[in-house]
Structures are given as C-alpha cells and as structure tokens.
Design a protein around this motif. Structure first.
Motif, short mmCIF file in Angstrom:
data_model
loop_
_atom_site.label_atom_id
_atom_site.label_comp_id
_atom_site.label_asym_id
_atom_site.label_seq_id
_atom_site.Cartn_x
_atom_site.Cartn_y
_atom_site.Cartn_z
N TRP A 1 -7.59 -2.44 -1.19
CA TRP A 1 -6.98 -2.21 0.11
C TRP A 1 -7.86 -2.81 1.21
CZ3 TRP A 1 -7.53 1.55 -3.63
CH2 TRP A 1 -6.35 2.10 -4.14
N VAL A 2 -7.22 -3.14 2.34
CA VAL A 2 -7.91 -3.55 3.55
C VAL A 2 -7.53 -2.58 4.66
CG1 VAL A 2 -8.29 -5.35 5.26
CG2 VAL A 2 -7.79 -5.98 2.91
N ALA A 3 -8.52 -2.07 5.37
CA ALA A 3 -8.28 -1.36 6.62
C ALA A 3 -8.47 -2.37 7.74
CB ALA A 3 -9.24 -0.19 6.78
N CYS A 4 -7.40 -2.72 8.43
CA CYS A 4 -7.41 -3.78 9.44
C CYS A 4 -7.63 -3.21 10.84
CB CYS A 4 -6.09 -4.54 9.42
SG CYS A 4 -5.66 -5.29 7.85
N PRO A 5 -8.13 -4.03 11.76
CA PRO A 5 -8.09 -3.65 13.16
C PRO A 5 -6.63 -3.42 13.58
CG PRO A 5 -9.53 -5.54 12.85
CD PRO A 5 -8.78 -5.33 11.56
N PRO A 6 -6.39 -2.63 14.60
CA PRO A 6 -5.01 -2.35 15.03
C PRO A 6 -4.20 -3.64 15.23
CG PRO A 6 -6.55 -0.94 16.20
CD PRO A 6 -7.38 -1.91 15.42
N GLU B 1 3.21 5.74 0.63
CA GLU B 1 2.17 6.32 -0.24
C GLU B 1 1.08 5.31 -0.58
OE1 GLU B 1 5.39 6.55 -0.76
OE2 GLU B 1 5.74 8.70 -0.39
N TRP B 2 1.44 4.03 -0.66
CA TRP B 2 0.43 3.02 -0.97
C TRP B 2 -0.62 2.94 0.14
CZ3 TRP B 2 3.66 -1.79 -2.95
CH2 TRP B 2 4.35 -1.42 -4.14
N SER B 3 -0.17 3.02 1.37
CA SER B 3 -1.10 2.96 2.50
C SER B 3 -1.89 4.25 2.65
CB SER B 3 -0.34 2.66 3.80
OG SER B 3 0.28 1.39 3.73
N ILE B 4 -1.23 5.37 2.40
CA ILE B 4 -1.94 6.66 2.47
C ILE B 4 -3.06 6.69 1.42
CG2 ILE B 4 -1.69 9.14 2.10
CD1 ILE B 4 1.14 8.90 3.26
N ALA B 5 -2.75 6.19 0.22
CA ALA B 5 -3.77 6.14 -0.82
C ALA B 5 -4.93 5.25 -0.41
CB ALA B 5 -3.15 5.63 -2.13
N GLY B 6 -4.62 4.10 0.19
CA GLY B 6 -5.68 3.20 0.63
C GLY B 6 -6.56 3.83 1.69
N ALA B 7 -5.94 4.52 2.65
CA ALA B 7 -6.72 5.19 3.70
C ALA B 7 -7.62 6.25 3.09
CB ALA B 7 -5.78 5.80 4.73
N ARG B 8 -7.10 6.97 2.11
CA ARG B 8 -7.92 8.02 1.47
C ARG B 8 -9.08 7.40 0.69
NH1 ARG B 8 -4.74 12.57 -1.84
NH2 ARG B 8 -3.84 12.74 0.27
N TRP B 9 -8.83 6.28 0.00
CA TRP B 9 -9.88 5.67 -0.81
C TRP B 9 -10.97 5.03 0.06
CZ3 TRP B 9 -11.36 6.47 -5.48
CH2 TRP B 9 -12.25 5.59 -6.11
N ASN C 1 -17.73 9.50 4.79
CA ASN C 1 -18.56 10.24 5.74
C ASN C 1 -17.76 10.84 6.90
OD1 ASN C 1 -20.87 9.59 4.24
ND2 ASN C 1 -21.20 7.69 5.37
N GLY C 2 -16.62 11.42 6.56
CA GLY C 2 -15.83 12.09 7.58
C GLY C 2 -14.93 11.19 8.39
N TRP C 3 -14.95 9.90 8.14
CA TRP C 3 -14.11 8.94 8.87
C TRP C 3 -13.01 8.42 7.95
CZ3 TRP C 3 -13.37 3.62 7.94
CH2 TRP C 3 -12.64 2.94 8.92
N THR C 4 -11.78 8.37 8.45
CA THR C 4 -10.65 7.88 7.68
C THR C 4 -9.86 6.87 8.51
OG1 THR C 4 -10.44 10.01 6.54
CG2 THR C 4 -8.57 8.51 6.39
N PRO C 5 -9.62 5.68 7.99
CA PRO C 5 -8.82 4.71 8.75
C PRO C 5 -7.37 5.17 8.82
CG PRO C 5 -9.25 3.87 6.55
CD PRO C 5 -10.06 5.13 6.69
N SER C 6 -6.63 4.65 9.77
CA SER C 6 -5.23 5.01 9.94
C SER C 6 -4.38 4.32 8.86
CB SER C 6 -4.73 4.59 11.32
OG SER C 6 -3.34 4.78 11.42
N PRO C 7 -3.51 5.06 8.17
CA PRO C 7 -2.66 4.44 7.14
C PRO C 7 -1.83 3.28 7.67
CG PRO C 7 -2.58 6.83 6.96
CD PRO C 7 -3.33 6.52 8.22
N GLU C 8 -1.46 3.30 8.93
CA GLU C 8 -0.64 2.22 9.46
C GLU C 8 -1.39 0.88 9.52
OE1 GLU C 8 -1.42 2.89 14.26
OE2 GLU C 8 0.49 3.50 13.35
N ASN C 9 -2.72 0.92 9.39
CA ASN C 9 -3.52 -0.31 9.41
C ASN C 9 -3.98 -0.73 8.01
OD1 ASN C 9 -3.41 -0.44 12.25
ND2 ASN C 9 -5.14 0.97 12.43
N ILE C 10 -3.43 -0.08 6.97
CA ILE C 10 -3.85 -0.35 5.60
C ILE C 10 -2.93 -1.36 4.94
CG2 ILE C 10 -4.21 0.64 3.31
CD1 ILE C 10 -6.29 1.52 5.34
#
Length: 472
Positions: free
Chosen positions: A320-325, A151-159, A163-172
C-alpha cells in the motif's frame, strides 16, 4: 609479468566494467596469452589513475568469467582456454543452455541473500483466506479488478499505522508490493530527466528501475546515523532533485535508523526545495522504535510505502501507499499503467489478512523468529564488526583483512552460500568502498540449517589467507 596497459577512455559504463572488458578483449586476441601474469592491482591502479577498488572489482569480474585464476602469493594469471566461451555483459541475454545451468546451480545454493519473511506457519492462514475468497468471490477472481472496495484502503491504513498515527483511508492506494508502489509514485509525480536523490547505499533495484524509466540519479552522503541533512541540502541546491527515496528505520543494507532531529531536518529541507519524499517503511514496520515517521511529520509531501513481504509473506506480493492529500488517483493510475493493474485475488487476500488480525499475528511470530536468529548471528560472528537490528533479518558485516566484498561473495558461493556484496546496494556509480557484505538469515527453513551456513562463513572470514584465491 606483462607491461600491458589498457586505455579506459574507450568504452562505456563503470570503469571497473571497462577494465574487465579490456582484459577479456586482450585475452581473446592473444595480447594476454595463457599463463600471463596480470599486473598487481596496486600497480595497475596507479598506472591507470584509478582506485585499487576499481581494479579489484574488474579482476573479480574476469575471474567470474573464467578468464583468470589467482594463486596466493604468486599473482593472477590468464587461464588456458581450449574453447572460447562468450561472456554475458549487462544488457545482453544469456543463451538458453547457460541460463538453465545457472538456474539449476542457483536452486541448489543456500540463499542468505533474501530478507523475505521467515516461514512461521503462515501458509495455513493464507490457505484458509484463499479458500474463503474462492468460495465467496469466484466471479471477481475470474475477472479484472475494476473496483477498489473501501476495505482494501482501510486495511492499508491499518497496516501503515505506527506509533499512534494512522493515515487516512481515502489517501491509500493498494499496490502489487512495495517496488511497484514506488515506481507508481515515481511515474505519477516525476518526468523523464528529473533527478531522484538516493543514499549511496540503498535498495538499488529502485534506483536502477528509475534510471530505466529515464530518471537521473543524485547521490546523498550518509554516516552512522543515516542520511546527512547538510549533504541533502547541498544536493537540493546544486542538482534540484524532484524526489528523494529513503528508509527512515531499518535502512537496507546498513540497518541504521534516522534520529528524530534528522527526520525533521530532511522534511524541512524537502519542503523548502519542493522535493517529494518516498519513505519506504518495509523494515521500519518490523522495528520497535517510537520515532515518528516522516509521513507523520510532513504528510503533505511524503508518500509512505509498506507491504507484507518482510513481515508476513513475500510471495503474496501485496502493498500500500499512503499518499499526500489528493494524490491517490494519480498514483493509482500510474501504478496501473506501469504494472498492468492490481489482481483482485491478491488485493482481497492482503485486506483479509490485515483486517482479520492474522497479518499482525504473523508479523509478531516473524519478529520473534528473527530475534532468535539475530542472536545466533551475534554469537557466531562474535568479535567481528557488523551493524544489525534485532528485528531485521540481515547484518551488514565489515570484512576483516584481506577480504574484498566481491571476493568474499565469490568464496561464499563456492561454499554453496549466496550473500550480497556492497555493489548490490550502490544506487549509482560511486567510488566509495566499504569492504562490507550483507548476510541475511530468514530463508533457511530451520535454525540448525542457518547455524551450519553461518559457521561456514565464519570459517571463511577467519581463514582469508587460505581461501582468498580469486585476487592476488
């Protein structure tokens, strides 16, 4: 007037600090006696072969140390000193009594030097979530955070979505705010001695922290549209930075937003020169533009950083950080090593605020309050030149003659108001002079209180010839 002329080849640090230290030494050993008139700034700048801005900043420093005072039309004079008072230099700690006085004084000042989220009643919602966490997860709160719930990563991806783009939770990666996030990234993908590129004006706490961690700073030029791709290309070719830190929307302190063409150009240059990108989107999350993030254009080389500090509550310290894969584990480990680890209570609170929708609702209320206050600033500062964005809680004000940035900051402080001068935002040693200050407006509890402070600043701006007493 004295013919005193220091040798700035002796000493370390920026030229203006060397000059200030030479003045203090000369006063202490009697070379510059009480009542001595210091050379006019322009003359001393010419004799030393430095800019007048360097001399102005040095004179401002010694004025703050209580060594000199200025009289309009007469000059700057050495003060009488009955009891020598040691000055505090960079890298030295103030003694306990001085620190206590400074803290007490600062507590009484009005803080127009912070861009934290305004108070819009978010405390009630935060208290409710904290109560629920303590009731449901008391054992986890009492221990270390060893696991990272999905849930922590899902929240980060949502935050971080925009503009219609969402990072992958697995990279959060959840972090202790944006600053810790950036330092975790720097620790994960750079080494001591590597260069990191910054704009001349930026959130300088990052560049200073990076330098403290042994990284070197490279400066890139900007204009009214933000960072200049051609100069970034030059820096990449000549200095080979490992990383660049930038704010693509609502840049601090200039409030500029990079056009799409420049974002694409920067991503392309970074790709060709193998440069990692840190995209700080704290203010961008408040802005209402539809330009794609650099992280969307180049997800394989961009670390996107966001937090709740500007749009929900700065004291929550969540980000949160959205990281490269495949970089999430490295950043999470570096973040832990550099910060000591993520508190369970903080991370769980941030996740619940986001997933419940409360963070979004608070952000909308904060934006509405900032909009109203920015309009107030526009009205009171009408006729002056400044950069602003309706959704961001600061303006980047061009000072009218005869004000200098540091001098106006000092004059504002004498009126009980804290603001930031341009040096606060310089990523490294730079001879560029902008004659600007950043005035923030989210901290006052009421708009009426803010209006009083803004009218005080406007009076100072309009009466420079009367209040301009720290330089001559």
């Amino acid at each position: 007037m004295t013919n005193w002329l220091p040798n700035l080849s002796n000493g370390t640090g920026p030229l203006y600090m060397r000059l200030a230290d030479h003045i203090e030494t000369a006063i202490s050993n009697g070379e510059l006696a009480a009542g001595t008139k210091l050379p006019p700034q322009r003359n001393l700048a010419y004799d030393l072969g430095v800019t007048i801005g360097t001399v102005s900043r040095a004179y401002s420093v010694v004025h703050e140390r209580g060594l000199v005072s200025g009289e309009v039309g007469r000059g700057t004079y050495v003060n009488s000193r009955h009891t020598p008072t040691p000055s505090v230099h960079i890298g030295q700690a103030a003694n306990t009594s001085n620190a206590a006085v400074s803290a007490a004084e600062t507590k009484q000042l009005s803080k127009l030097d912070t861009t934290a989220a305004p108070t819009v009643g978010q405390g009630v919602l935060i208290e409710r979530h904290l109560s629920d966490i303590m009731a449901e997860r008391a054992a986890q709160v009492a221990s270390y955070a060893r696991d990272f719930p999905e849930e922590w990563s899902i929240a980060g991806a949502r935050w971080l979505a925009q503009n219609g783009w969402t990072p992958s939770p697995e990279n959060i990666v959840p972090t202790i705010g944006a600053h810790a996030a950036v330092m975790g990234i720097i620790g994960a993908v750079t080494s001591p001695g590597d260069r990191i590129a910054f704009e001349h004006l930026t959130y300088s706490q990052i560049s200073r922290s990076a330098a403290l961690a042994g990284r070197r700073i490279a400066l890139v030029d900007s204009d009214e549209n933000g960072i200049i791709p051609e100069d970034f290309e030059r820096v990449c070719a000549q200095q080979h930075p490992k990383m660049i830190f930038l704010m693509s929307s609502g840049q601090n302190p200039t409030s500029t937003t990079l056009p799409l063409e420049r974002r694409k150009a920067i991503a392309d240059i970074a790709h060709r020169h193998n440069v990692w990108i840190i995209e700080d989107n704290l203010y961008g999350a408040m802005c209402r533009d539809d330009i794609p993030l650099i992280a969307q254009l180049a997800p394989e080389q961009t670390f996107l950083v966001g937090s709740l500090s500007k749009s929900v509550a700065a004291g929550v310290r969540g980000g949160w950080v959205a990281c490269p894969p495949h970089f999430g584990t490295r950043v999470r480990t570096a973040h832990k090593m550099m910060t000591g680890g993520l508190p369970f209570l903080l991370a769980e609170l941030c996740a619940r605020l986001v997933l419940s929708g409360d963070a979004h609702r608070i952000r909308q209320d904060c934006i509405a309050e900032v909009n109203a206050r920015e309009q107030m600033v526009r009205q009171i500062f009408s006729g002056l030149e400044f950069n602003s964005n309706p959704d961001i809680a600061f303006v980047w004000l061009k000072l009218p003659e005869p004000w200098l940035s540091g001098t106006f900051r000092n004059a504002a402080r004498k009126e009980g108001i804290l603001i930031d001068d341009e040096d606060e935002f310089k990523a490294g040693r730079s001879e560029k002079v902008y004659h600007r200050v950043r005035i923030s407006f989210s901290a006052p509890n009421t708009r009426e209180e803010l209006a009083r402070h803004l009218h005080t600043l406007r009076r100072l701006l309009d009466n420079g010839s009367v209040s301009y007493d720290s330089m001559a």
